[in-house]
Design a protein around this motif. Structure first.
Motif, PDB file in Angstrom:
ATOM      1  N   TRP A 207       0.831  -1.210   0.000  1.00 42.36           N
ATOM      2  CA  TRP A 207       0.000   0.000   0.000  1.00 42.36           C
ATOM      3  C   TRP A 207       0.863   1.257   0.000  1.00 42.36           C
ATOM      4  N   PHE A 208       2.015   1.202   0.654  1.00 43.85           N
ATOM      5  CA  PHE A 208       2.940   2.333   0.571  1.00 43.85           C
ATOM      6  C   PHE A 208       3.390   2.535  -0.877  1.00 43.85           C
ATOM      7  N   ASP A 209       3.676   1.415  -1.568  1.00 39.88           N
ATOM      8  CA  ASP A 209       4.092   1.508  -2.970  1.00 39.88           C
ATOM      9  C   ASP A 209       2.977   2.092  -3.828  1.00 39.88           C
ATOM     10  N   VAL A 210       1.727   1.696  -3.564  1.00 36.36           N
ATOM     11  CA  VAL A 210       0.575   2.229  -4.298  1.00 36.36           C
ATOM     12  C   VAL A 210       0.466   3.731  -4.070  1.00 36.36           C
ATOM     13  N   ILE A 211       0.611   4.148  -2.825  1.00 43.33           N
ATOM     14  CA  ILE A 211       0.519   5.576  -2.485  1.00 43.33           C
ATOM     15  C   ILE A 211       1.650   6.342  -3.161  1.00 43.33           C
ATOM     16  N   ASP A 212       2.879   5.809  -3.101  1.00 44.56           N
ATOM     17  CA  ASP A 212       4.020   6.477  -3.732  1.00 44.56           C
ATOM     18  C   ASP A 212       3.814   6.599  -5.242  1.00 44.56           C
ATOM     19  N   ALA A 213       3.329   5.535  -5.865  1.00 46.41           N
ATOM     20  CA  ALA A 213       3.131   5.539  -7.314  1.00 46.41           C
ATOM     21  C   ALA A 213       2.034   6.512  -7.742  1.00 46.41           C
ATOM     22  N   SER A 214       1.079   6.776  -6.858  1.00 47.54           N
ATOM     23  CA  SER A 214      -0.020   7.686  -7.213  1.00 47.54           C
ATOM     24  C   SER A 214       0.457   9.129  -7.326  1.00 47.54           C
ATOM     25  N   GLY A 215       1.534   9.464  -6.647  1.00 53.51           N
ATOM     26  CA  GLY A 215       2.015  10.834  -6.656  1.00 53.51           C
ATOM     27  C   GLY A 215       1.221  11.768  -5.758  1.00 53.51           C
ATOM     28  N   LEU A 216       0.202  11.246  -5.102  1.00 49.04           N
ATOM     29  CA  LEU A 216      -0.617  12.073  -4.212  1.00 49.04           C
ATOM     30  C   LEU A 216       0.097  12.279  -2.882  1.00 49.04           C
ATOM     31  N   THR A 217      -0.046  13.468  -2.313  1.00 46.54           N
ATOM     32  CA  THR A 217       0.593  13.755  -1.033  1.00 46.54           C
ATOM     33  C   THR A 217      -0.388  14.231   0.030  1.00 46.54           C
ATOM     34  N   LYS A 218      -1.539  14.722  -0.373  1.00 46.70           N
ATOM     35  CA  LYS A 218      -2.511  15.213   0.607  1.00 46.70           C
ATOM     36  C   LYS A 218      -3.308  14.047   1.176  1.00 46.70           C
ATOM     37  N   HIS A 219      -3.467  14.078   2.498  1.00 46.46           N
ATOM     38  CA  HIS A 219      -4.114  12.976   3.204  1.00 46.46           C
ATOM     39  C   HIS A 219      -5.476  12.630   2.601  1.00 46.46           C
ATOM     40  N   ASN A 220      -6.335  13.610   2.436  1.00 45.68           N
ATOM     41  CA  ASN A 220      -7.695  13.338   1.940  1.00 45.68           C
ATOM     42  C   ASN A 220      -7.684  12.747   0.538  1.00 45.68           C
ATOM     43  N   GLN A 221      -6.737  13.189  -0.301  1.00 45.97           N
ATOM     44  CA  GLN A 221      -6.630  12.640  -1.648  1.00 45.97           C
ATOM     45  C   GLN A 221      -6.180  11.183  -1.619  1.00 45.97           C
ATOM     46  N   VAL A 222      -5.226  10.881  -0.755  1.00 43.57           N
ATOM     47  CA  VAL A 222      -4.741   9.507  -0.635  1.00 43.57           C
ATOM     48  C   VAL A 222      -5.860   8.600  -0.128  1.00 43.57           C
ATOM     49  N   VAL A 223      -6.595   9.046   0.886  1.00 42.35           N
ATOM     50  CA  VAL A 223      -7.716   8.259   1.420  1.00 42.35           C
ATOM     51  C   VAL A 223      -8.742   8.007   0.320  1.00 42.35           C
ATOM     52  N   ALA A 224      -9.114   9.046  -0.420  1.00 43.28           N
ATOM     53  CA  ALA A 224     -10.114   8.902  -1.491  1.00 43.28           C
ATOM     54  C   ALA A 224      -9.631   7.923  -2.562  1.00 43.28           C
ATOM     55  N   MET A 225      -8.354   8.004  -2.923  1.00 39.03           N
ATOM     56  CA  MET A 225      -7.799   7.097  -3.931  1.00 39.03           C
ATOM     57  C   MET A 225      -7.833   5.649  -3.443  1.00 39.03           C
ATOM     58  N   LEU A 226      -7.407   5.407  -2.216  1.00 36.89           N
ATOM     59  CA  LEU A 226      -7.410   4.035  -1.694  1.00 36.89           C
ATOM     60  C   LEU A 226      -8.823   3.467  -1.612  1.00 36.89           C
TER      61      LEU A 226
ATOM     62  N   SER B 249      -2.759   5.985   4.976  1.00 40.27           N
ATOM     63  CA  SER B 249      -2.331   7.319   4.566  1.00 40.27           C
ATOM     64  C   SER B 249      -1.490   7.985   5.657  1.00 40.27           C
ATOM     65  N   LEU B 250      -1.940   7.876   6.902  1.00 39.02           N
ATOM     66  CA  LEU B 250      -1.181   8.458   8.011  1.00 39.02           C
ATOM     67  C   LEU B 250       0.195   7.816   8.147  1.00 39.02           C
ATOM     68  N   LEU B 251       0.239   6.497   8.045  1.00 39.60           N
ATOM     69  CA  LEU B 251       1.517   5.795   8.176  1.00 39.60           C
ATOM     70  C   LEU B 251       2.468   6.147   7.032  1.00 39.60           C
ATOM     71  N   ALA B 252       1.924   6.265   5.831  1.00 36.42           N
ATOM     72  CA  ALA B 252       2.766   6.626   4.684  1.00 36.42           C
ATOM     73  C   ALA B 252       3.331   8.028   4.870  1.00 36.42           C
ATOM     74  N   ARG B 253       2.520   8.930   5.371  1.00 36.18           N
ATOM     75  CA  ARG B 253       2.999  10.301   5.590  1.00 36.18           C
ATOM     76  C   ARG B 253       4.048  10.329   6.702  1.00 36.18           C
ATOM     77  N   ASP B 254       3.820   9.575   7.795  1.00 33.32           N
ATOM     78  CA  ASP B 254       4.803   9.501   8.876  1.00 33.32           C
ATOM     79  C   ASP B 254       6.125   8.924   8.370  1.00 33.32           C
ATOM     80  N   ARG B 255       6.025   7.925   7.523  1.00 38.52           N
ATOM     81  CA  ARG B 255       7.222   7.291   6.960  1.00 38.52           C
ATOM     82  C   ARG B 255       7.991   8.290   6.111  1.00 38.52           C
TER      83      ARG B 255
ATOM     84  N   ALA C 230      11.733   9.946   6.962  1.00 38.35           N
ATOM     85  CA  ALA C 230      12.843   9.832   6.025  1.00 38.35           C
ATOM     86  C   ALA C 230      13.455  11.200   5.740  1.00 38.35           C
ATOM     87  N   GLN C 231      12.599  12.242   5.714  1.00 42.16           N
ATOM     88  CA  GLN C 231      13.101  13.583   5.454  1.00 42.16           C
ATOM     89  C   GLN C 231      13.730  14.209   6.686  1.00 42.16           C
TER      90      GLN C 231
END
Length: 193
Positions: free
Chosen positions: A26-45, A60-66, A70-71
């Motif tokens: 799911w992290f890979d799916v989120i990364d591949a989508s290019g979406l960064t905003k929480h609500n957009q990621v939730v809607a896409m999933l 979405s929260l875990l992907a953003r925390d990750r 990293a940054q």
């Protein structure tokens, strides 16, 4: 492991079992989508992959925390960088006193240290204390004490200083780390179990 950690691990196991993919998928799916905003990621999933709202929200929260970790590796926890970040400039001379205070608190038992902006939150099941270095050359120790303990000695009512705490102790040197302070810390620690 805290109850919150156990609940999160259980939720992640349920997501993996329900949707047939590991969390990394799911992290890979989120990364591949290019979406960064929480609500957009939730809607896409939810829309594109059929995830329930709770599962999409958590991933979405875990992907953003990750991504944030990293940054900014110092954001990952209460490591030396998080503590050192509190003790810069005029506060740097307080770091040895902080270490002595932490040794006193660690003698109480297990607890979590959660770095916040400008202070450290100390938690068991709930928060029991906070450590905040000041530019005035002291460490403010906030305590949540049970039973409306009256101010006495170095123990003062928190008042307007911080509404989350019942009391504050101003620590200026190692002599303040006395038996009375240990009793106050112990009472706060036990009440947070």
């Amino acid at each position: 492991m805290t109850d919150v950690d156990a609940a999160l691990r259980s939720q992640l196991r349920n997501i993996e079992a329900t949707y047939g993919h590991p969390v990394q998928h799911w992290f890979d799916v989120i990364d591949a989508s290019g979406l960064t905003k929480h609500n957009q990621v939730v809607a896409m999933l939810k829309g594109d992959h059929g995830l329930a709202h709770g599962a999409a929200h958590r991933l979405s929260l875990l992907a953003r925390d990750r991504t944030a970790s990293a940054q900014n590796p110092a954001a990952e926890g209460p490591g030396p960088d998080a503590v050192a970040g509190l003790y810069t400039g005029r506060k740097s001379s307080l770091l040895p006193l902080h270490d002595q205070l932490m040794a006193v608190i660690r003698a109480l038992g297990d607890f979590d240290v959660v770095p916040k902006k400008g202070y450290l939150s100390l938690r068991r099941r709930k928060q029991f204390a906070m450590i905040q270095p000041t530019a005035a050359g002291r460490i403010d120790l906030g305590l949540i004490l049970p039973g409306g303990l009256p101010p006495a000695g170095g123990l003062e009512a928190a008042g307007n200083w911080n509404a989350l705490f019942t009391h504050r102790v101003r620590i200026t040197d190692a002599t303040d780390l006395d038996g009375q302070l240990r009793d106050w810390l112990s009472a706060a620690y036990e009440a947070a179990a």
